[in-house]
Design a protein around this motif. Structure first.
Motif, PDB file in Angstrom:
ATOM      1  N   GLU A   1      12.330 -14.969  55.605  1.00 46.10           N
ATOM      2  CA  GLU A   1      10.955 -15.090  54.671  1.00 46.10           C
ATOM      3  C   GLU A   1       9.863 -14.851  55.450  1.00 46.10           C
ATOM      4  O   GLU A   1       8.882 -13.840  54.581  1.00 46.10           O
ATOM      5  CB  GLU A   1      10.865 -16.494  53.862  1.00 46.10           C
ATOM      6  N   ASN A   2       9.684 -15.181  56.347  1.00 42.78           N
ATOM      7  CA  ASN A   2       8.417 -14.920  57.294  1.00 42.78           C
ATOM      8  C   ASN A   2       8.154 -13.245  57.070  1.00 42.78           C
ATOM      9  O   ASN A   2       6.943 -12.924  57.347  1.00 42.78           O
ATOM     10  CB  ASN A   2       8.418 -15.393  58.467  1.00 42.78           C
ATOM     11  N   VAL A   3       9.019 -12.798  57.501  1.00 47.49           N
ATOM     12  CA  VAL A   3       9.090 -11.158  57.539  1.00 47.49           C
ATOM     13  C   VAL A   3       9.019 -10.388  56.297  1.00 47.49           C
ATOM     14  O   VAL A   3       8.296  -9.683  56.047  1.00 47.49           O
ATOM     15  CB  VAL A   3      10.212 -10.599  58.613  1.00 47.49           C
TER      16      VAL A   3
ATOM     17  N   ARG B   1      16.899 -26.522  72.300  1.00 46.50           N
ATOM     18  CA  ARG B   1      16.588 -25.784  71.163  1.00 46.50           C
ATOM     19  C   ARG B   1      16.794 -24.261  71.238  1.00 46.50           C
ATOM     20  O   ARG B   1      16.957 -23.328  72.386  1.00 46.50           O
ATOM     21  CB  ARG B   1      14.921 -25.872  71.284  1.00 46.50           C
ATOM     22  N   GLN B   2      17.606 -23.850  70.317  1.00 47.13           N
ATOM     23  CA  GLN B   2      17.860 -22.261  70.100  1.00 47.13           C
ATOM     24  C   GLN B   2      16.841 -22.081  69.060  1.00 47.13           C
ATOM     25  O   GLN B   2      16.798 -22.735  67.768  1.00 47.13           O
ATOM     26  CB  GLN B   2      19.388 -21.932  69.680  1.00 47.13           C
ATOM     27  N   PRO B   3      15.966 -21.028  69.343  1.00 52.71           N
ATOM     28  CA  PRO B   3      14.738 -20.638  68.555  1.00 52.71           C
ATOM     29  C   PRO B   3      15.290 -19.902  66.925  1.00 52.71           C
ATOM     30  O   PRO B   3      15.214 -18.637  66.848  1.00 52.71           O
ATOM     31  CB  PRO B   3      13.910 -19.477  69.224  1.00 52.71           C
ATOM     32  N   LEU B   4      15.981 -20.541  66.196  1.00 48.93           N
ATOM     33  CA  LEU B   4      16.447 -20.087  64.932  1.00 48.93           C
ATOM     34  C   LEU B   4      15.641 -19.332  64.189  1.00 48.93           C
ATOM     35  O   LEU B   4      15.837 -17.824  63.804  1.00 48.93           O
ATOM     36  CB  LEU B   4      17.086 -21.045  64.340  1.00 48.93           C
ATOM     37  N   THR B   5      14.532 -19.740  64.019  1.00 47.83           N
ATOM     38  CA  THR B   5      13.374 -19.143  63.176  1.00 47.83           C
ATOM     39  C   THR B   5      13.039 -17.689  63.720  1.00 47.83           C
ATOM     40  O   THR B   5      12.949 -16.660  63.152  1.00 47.83           O
ATOM     41  CB  THR B   5      12.313 -20.031  62.885  1.00 47.83           C
ATOM     42  N   GLU B   6      12.797 -17.693  65.021  1.00 44.29           N
ATOM     43  CA  GLU B   6      12.359 -16.628  65.693  1.00 44.29           C
ATOM     44  C   GLU B   6      13.517 -15.493  65.900  1.00 44.29           C
ATOM     45  O   GLU B   6      13.178 -14.326  65.884  1.00 44.29           O
ATOM     46  CB  GLU B   6      11.834 -16.829  67.172  1.00 44.29           C
ATOM     47  N   MET B   7      14.729 -15.934  65.918  1.00 41.68           N
ATOM     48  CA  MET B   7      15.955 -15.282  66.100  1.00 41.68           C
ATOM     49  C   MET B   7      15.996 -14.563  64.632  1.00 41.68           C
ATOM     50  O   MET B   7      16.164 -13.099  64.739  1.00 41.68           O
ATOM     51  CB  MET B   7      17.149 -15.914  66.164  1.00 41.68           C
ATOM     52  N   ALA B   8      15.715 -15.206  63.525  1.00 45.02           N
ATOM     53  CA  ALA B   8      15.747 -14.601  62.267  1.00 45.02           C
ATOM     54  C   ALA B   8      14.812 -13.657  62.079  1.00 45.02           C
ATOM     55  O   ALA B   8      14.939 -12.598  61.566  1.00 45.02           O
ATOM     56  CB  ALA B   8      15.832 -15.597  61.177  1.00 45.02           C
ATOM     57  N   GLU B   9      13.599 -14.085  62.671  1.00 41.64           N
ATOM     58  CA  GLU B   9      12.541 -12.835  62.417  1.00 41.64           C
ATOM     59  C   GLU B   9      12.789 -11.541  63.314  1.00 41.64           C
ATOM     60  O   GLU B   9      12.620 -10.534  62.640  1.00 41.64           O
ATOM     61  CB  GLU B   9      11.129 -13.543  63.007  1.00 41.64           C
ATOM     62  N   VAL B  10      13.275 -11.820  64.416  1.00 42.05           N
ATOM     63  CA  VAL B  10      13.521 -10.474  65.077  1.00 42.05           C
ATOM     64  C   VAL B  10      14.709  -9.758  64.584  1.00 42.05           C
ATOM     65  O   VAL B  10      14.545  -8.497  64.325  1.00 42.05           O
ATOM     66  CB  VAL B  10      14.079 -10.965  66.668  1.00 42.05           C
ATOM     67  N   ALA B  11      15.508 -10.381  64.192  1.00 37.66           N
ATOM     68  CA  ALA B  11      16.848  -9.708  63.412  1.00 37.66           C
ATOM     69  C   ALA B  11      16.287  -8.989  61.930  1.00 37.66           C
ATOM     70  O   ALA B  11      16.644  -7.828  61.813  1.00 37.66           O
ATOM     71  CB  ALA B  11      17.868 -10.634  63.103  1.00 37.66           C
TER      72      ALA B  11
ATOM     73  N   MET C   1      18.265 -23.346  56.697  1.00 32.82           N
ATOM     74  CA  MET C   1      17.137 -23.461  56.103  1.00 32.82           C
ATOM     75  C   MET C   1      16.006 -22.645  57.151  1.00 32.82           C
ATOM     76  O   MET C   1      15.173 -21.947  57.048  1.00 32.82           O
ATOM     77  CB  MET C   1      16.762 -24.687  55.963  1.00 32.82           C
ATOM     78  N   GLU C   2      16.386 -22.973  58.540  1.00 38.01           N
ATOM     79  CA  GLU C   2      15.551 -22.542  59.654  1.00 38.01           C
ATOM     80  C   GLU C   2      15.841 -21.041  59.765  1.00 38.01           C
ATOM     81  O   GLU C   2      14.815 -20.168  59.993  1.00 38.01           O
ATOM     82  CB  GLU C   2      15.992 -23.144  61.135  1.00 38.01           C
TER      83      GLU C   2
ATOM     84  N   ARG D   1       8.456 -11.304  53.480  1.00 41.00           N
ATOM     85  CA  ARG D   1       6.964 -11.537  52.469  1.00 41.00           C
ATOM     86  C   ARG D   1       5.861 -10.459  52.979  1.00 41.00           C
ATOM     87  O   ARG D   1       5.382 -10.102  52.143  1.00 41.00           O
ATOM     88  CB  ARG D   1       6.487 -13.008  52.998  1.00 41.00           C
ATOM     89  N   GLU D   2       5.838 -10.200  54.275  1.00 43.74           N
ATOM     90  CA  GLU D   2       4.812  -9.382  54.698  1.00 43.74           C
ATOM     91  C   GLU D   2       5.303  -7.652  54.177  1.00 43.74           C
ATOM     92  O   GLU D   2       4.385  -6.831  54.134  1.00 43.74           O
ATOM     93  CB  GLU D   2       4.669  -9.294  56.103  1.00 43.74           C
ATOM     94  N   GLU D   3       6.485  -7.661  54.022  1.00 47.02           N
ATOM     95  CA  GLU D   3       7.087  -6.280  53.772  1.00 47.02           C
ATOM     96  C   GLU D   3       7.256  -5.927  52.307  1.00 47.02           C
ATOM     97  O   GLU D   3       7.734  -4.865  51.925  1.00 47.02           O
ATOM     98  CB  GLU D   3       8.333  -6.054  54.717  1.00 47.02           C
ATOM     99  N   GLY D   4       6.946  -7.036  51.474  1.00 45.95           N
ATOM    100  CA  GLY D   4       6.998  -6.820  49.949  1.00 45.95           C
ATOM    101  C   GLY D   4       8.651  -6.770  49.654  1.00 45.95           C
ATOM    102  O   GLY D   4       8.831  -6.321  48.528  1.00 45.95           O
ATOM    103  N   LEU D   5       9.684  -7.287  50.308  1.00 46.68           N
ATOM    104  CA  LEU D   5      10.858  -7.305  49.958  1.00 46.68           C
ATOM    105  C   LEU D   5      11.235  -8.882  49.425  1.00 46.68           C
ATOM    106  O   LEU D   5      10.690  -9.705  49.866  1.00 46.68           O
ATOM    107  CB  LEU D   5      11.814  -7.058  51.155  1.00 46.68           C
ATOM    108  N   SER D   6      12.396  -8.781  48.777  1.00 42.46           N
ATOM    109  CA  SER D   6      13.104 -10.173  48.223  1.00 42.46           C
ATOM    110  C   SER D   6      14.449 -10.273  48.947  1.00 42.46           C
ATOM    111  O   SER D   6      15.017  -9.210  49.562  1.00 42.46           O
ATOM    112  CB  SER D   6      13.137  -9.793  46.856  1.00 42.46           C
ATOM    113  N   VAL D   7      14.631 -11.277  49.051  1.00 47.16           N
ATOM    114  CA  VAL D   7      16.010 -11.690  49.713  1.00 47.16           C
ATOM    115  C   VAL D   7      17.116 -12.067  48.655  1.00 47.16           C
ATOM    116  O   VAL D   7      17.077 -12.910  47.848  1.00 47.16           O
ATOM    117  CB  VAL D   7      15.980 -12.778  50.657  1.00 47.16           C
ATOM    118  N   VAL D   8      18.463 -11.446  49.065  1.00 45.62           N
ATOM    119  CA  VAL D   8      19.748 -11.744  48.303  1.00 45.62           C
ATOM    120  C   VAL D   8      20.604 -12.633  49.544  1.00 45.62           C
ATOM    121  O   VAL D   8      20.885 -12.307  50.281  1.00 45.62           O
ATOM    122  CB  VAL D   8      20.392 -10.725  47.980  1.00 45.62           C
ATOM    123  N   LEU D   9      20.817 -13.997  48.979  1.00 44.32           N
ATOM    124  CA  LEU D   9      21.662 -14.815  49.730  1.00 44.32           C
ATOM    125  C   LEU D   9      23.067 -14.780  49.349  1.00 44.32           C
ATOM    126  O   LEU D   9      23.472 -14.511  48.088  1.00 44.32           O
ATOM    127  CB  LEU D   9      21.150 -16.105  49.489  1.00 44.32           C
TER     128      LEU D   9
END
Length: 337
Positions: free
Chosen positions: A80-82, A288-298, A73-74, A84-92
């Motif tokens: 999703e943070n990224v 703490r590993q910054p999971l949310t930030e790692m996902a944003e960068v990727a 979830m993190e 959402r700004e780009e107008g893309l949808s996510v396929v899991l």
């Protein structure tokens, strides 16, 4: 000007039919992996230029090694943070515990033709990489399970430093019998966390006891099972560092069943700093590993590549941080049996 080989010539050199070469070019699934790899190598060797595919779909493909828990979830939150700004949808998608997703997943990706793919604790074999590249679908690996290769963009964290910091914290408190319940040692992040543990002990001139190093699987049950085994040793540890927070929570249960109090009788350090770590009883000291930030960068990285911008660095490692809470304390003067 150098003449580019025809499909028929490439087929002849590869020992296959021209339609088979065409299938490889179109990313079709009904080609044996060894044949696909041989044809891809020849296409690259002869400089064959594929026709550029149509515009990608406004989708980002997010692939997990295992899709469950607050950990995932993190990561999803960061993606999703990224998007959402780009107008893309996510396929899991989930690779069901495999280090590489199967061909059925690849068939779906080639049909959807997303803007890009982010793989979490997973990866792609050479044939799969070639298939995505042939269809202009960029990919980035987050927290790679193995070595993704120098040419593959990847985002990770300083796992070795995290293991070092966790163990050094326990050493500074006075512990010398320090155990570790690692994640799966086939995964690069797990090995790095254990290597950091070893390095901290070595720097403190504390001998590494192989009996205190246990392999888990990142789930509660492993922390519980391996925790019981460690705490039942004739000379049990006074502190245990776990490869993730979920195993630490399993260890809490094992300690409770044996009548041990945390941190009075046993100190515990986790890894991840999931939201649940703050609500554990007692609140969990963790790395703490910054999971949310790692996902944003990727996610930003793969979108940039899709736009034709090559990243300034193909490997990005974000820093880990030790978060001290109430699950660690100096060792007891007398260890309970």
């Amino acid at each position: 000007m150098t003449r580019v080989a025809t499909l028929a010539e490439i087929a002849r050199e590869a020992g296959v039919s021209t339609p088979t070469v065409s299938k490889v070019l179109n990313g079709r699934a009904d080609v044996a992996p060894s044949t696909r790899e041989r044809v891809e190598e020849l296409l690259h060797e002869h400089g064959y230029q594929r026709r550029r595919s149509s515009s990608p779909s406004p989708l980002l493909e997010l692939v997990f090694h295992e899709l469950e828990s607050a950990w995932a979830m993190e990561v999803i939150r960061g993606v999703e943070n990224v998007v959402r700004e780009e107008g893309l949808s996510v396929v899991l998608s989930e690779s069901s515990g495999r280090l590489s997703p199967g061909q059925s997943w690849m068939d779906g990706v080639l049909a959807r033709r997303p803007t890009g793919v982010v793989l979490v604790l997973s990866g792609l074999d050479k044939a799969q990489q070639a298939q995505l590249t042939s269809r202009d679908i960029p990919f980035v690996v987050m927290d790679p399970a193995g070595d993704p290769g120098q040419e593959v963009p990847a985002v990770g964290t300083t796992n070795w430093n995290g293991g070092l910091a966790a163990t050094r914290h326990l050493l500074d408190l006075g512990h010398r019998r320090i155990a570790v319940i690692a994640g799966p040692l086939r995964m690069m992040c797990s090995r790095a966390r254990v290597d950091g543990y070893r390095a901290a002990l070595d720097a403190a001139s504390v001998a590494v006891d192989p009996a205190l190093i246990r392999e888990g699987d990142f789930h509660h049950e492993a922390g519980y099972r391996e925790g019981l085994a460690l705490l039942r040793l004739p000379d049990p540890p006074t502190a245990i560092y776990t490869g993730n927070d979920l195993q630490a929570l399993g260890l809490y249960k094992a300690a409770g069943e044996l009548g041990l109090r945390i941190p009075d009788d046993l100190s515990v350090v986790g890894f991840d700093d999931l939201p649940v770590a703050l609500w554990a009883c007692p609140p969990l000291t963790t790395v703490r590993q910054p999971l949310t930030e790692m996902a944003e960068v990727a996610t930003r990285m793969v979108i940039d590549i899709a736009r034709g911008n090559q990243p300034s660095a193909l490997r990005v490692d974000l820093a880990t941080t030790l978060v001290e809470r109430s699950s660690t304390a100096p060792p007891p003067s007398t260890v309970h049996p």
